[in-house]
Write an enzyme that holds these catalytic residues in place. Structure first.
Site: not given
Ligand code: ADP
Ligand code: MG
Ligand code: ADP
Ligand code: SF4
Ligand code: MG
Lengths: 262, 262
Positions: A40, A124
């Protein structure tokens, strides 16, 4: 001695948000390098303020990529790189990580003055390039981000199997809350059963969405908030952490049993 | 002519639930084979009433596996196999699918009298064994399960890239609702933009959890329910579907833009 940390977890669980906010917190005191290892390629967006070119797409168009074509500075002078991934259906999704690790070593980006290195890794599947950060030369401590949901704990358990297989060290579990009933208790019990512990509990907060919309971290945009303080405390607990273990993953049936109790 | 369908989607989105219930619906009229292609190996649990041995673990302990060691009959005489996956950190997670496809062909399990074949495939990464069911000799139509959540649509878009790369056919999008605001509208717009359409909308229902707890499908345990009727209608729309297309995936920036509108 450089602290080399790998953050793993199911896609979408909140790794990049946590990694970027931890890096922003560390930037106050330390020289930090953040390495995105998720196809991503969006770990560093809230640090640099925009999506940066990935190593994989850069080496595709020119064999001799230089430092300033792949390394970007973000908030608090945090150094940022993104491995990237190939187009789906074209070879191993983890290939970007392998290409990136080779290039970073070759360009001497893992330099002496770095005090913290954080890898943000897709969890995953724990195979191909995605298991590379678990090797000793890259990260010596692994933290897993999970919620209380079945699927994210299932992925966390798989990551534990990968850590055990590669003889790496689990430093702890980060609970990124999704509002599940008894969430912290479930995650706490899971941590205990695999021989680890919770190192931080991050509540859901709309400040995450608000700062993300502006391509910033919560630590940068809302430094006085409770959420920013929680990320700073998490960064600190991880920096101070001295307890590591090779995890003891659940077997398939045990895992089902564990969940049935809740 | 045998209908050969592949169901893809992000891990945890609801593929196995949908595949098992569709198979149960088809079993009334057709000879059905369900092939689990997710290392979780739990697609067929609600059809057979328990977790069955996977092909990968069976060939590991005995080179000449026979039909009745890997093929199990479930509800409505649905034939069931699970590919399985290697232990995390040990080679390609998709290796189970590759080993399984070879064995199924060798044992002649893709026999003449089969009328419906359904593949349930992990879609978080579209590489290695996980892209194998997209090849013409395995499935000629692909359906993607998604909700209105960013992460599941991101995965759906990646799957579209894989389908396009392997020149396969997208038959439609199945919306498995997670209670997001404007969910069906978001998924509908997404479907339209990639050149496809929604073929079914599945509401959240506690009958899923209730029947899953008893290792049964909703179609078997609550045949008179609205939810069972929805799965039967989905099975029918897919069986009658004649509109297929090579999808037009979003580019990375377009996808971000699409989401910002909502
Ligand atoms: N503590 C939190 N509170 C609200 N939204 C969150 C929180 N942590 C992550 N998110 C939301 O969840 C989504 C996925 O988070 P992300 O950090 O991109 O996940 P990953 O990197 O594991 O794929 C994002 O849109 C983010 O804004
Ligand atoms: Mg990520
Ligand atoms: N329509 C639905 N309503 C309620 N729960 C659902 C529904 N569809 C799936 N689930 C639940 O979501 C979880 C994941 O579903 P599953 O079919 O196993 O996903 P996948 O096969 O995509 O990993 C399961 O616990 C299942 O009970
Ligand atoms: S090793 Fe993992 S990431 Fe690479 S092709 Fe196989 S499943 Fe995909
Ligand atoms: Mg499944």
């Amino acid at each position: 001695k450089t602290k080399k940390i790998a953050i793993y977890g199911k896609g979408g669980i909140g790794k990049s948000t946590i990694v970027a906010n931890m890096a922003a917190a560390y930037s106050q005191k330390y020289n930090v390098l953040v390495i995105g290892c998720d196809p991503k390629a969006d770990t560093t967006r809230t640090l640099v303020g925009r999506r940066i070119p990935t190593i994989l797409e850069t080496v595709k168009r020119k064999k001799d990529a230089s430092n300033d074509e792949i390394l970007f500075e973000g908030y608090g002078d945090v150094r940022c790189v993104e491995s990237g991934g190939p187009e789906p259906g074209v070879g191993c999704a983890g290939r970007g990580v392998i290409v990136a690790m080779n290039l970073l070593e070759k360009l001497g980006i893992f330099s002496e003055d770095l005090e913290v290195v954080i890898y943000d890794v897709l969890g995953d599947v724990v195979c191909g390039g995605f298991s590379v950060p678990l090797r000793k030369e890259f990260a010596d401590e692994v933290y897993i981000v999970t919620s209380g949901e079945y699927m994210s704990l299932y992925a966390a358990n798989n990551i534990c199997k990968g850590i055990k297989k590669l003889k790496s060290n689990l430093g702890g579990i980060i609970c990124n809350c999704r509002g599940i009933k008894n969430e912290v208790e479930i995650v706490g019990r899971f941590a205990e059963r695999v021989g680890s512990k919770i190192v931080g509990v991050i509540p859901r907060s709309e400040l995450v969405q608000k700062s993300e919309y502006d391509a910033k971290t919560v630590v940068e945009m809302f430094p006085e908030s409770k959420q920013a303080e929680i990320y700073r405390k998490l960064a600190e607990s991880i920096h101070e952490n001295r307890e590591f273990a090779v995890p003891e993953p659940f077997g398939a049936d045990e895992f089902e049993e564990f969940f049935r109790k809740f």
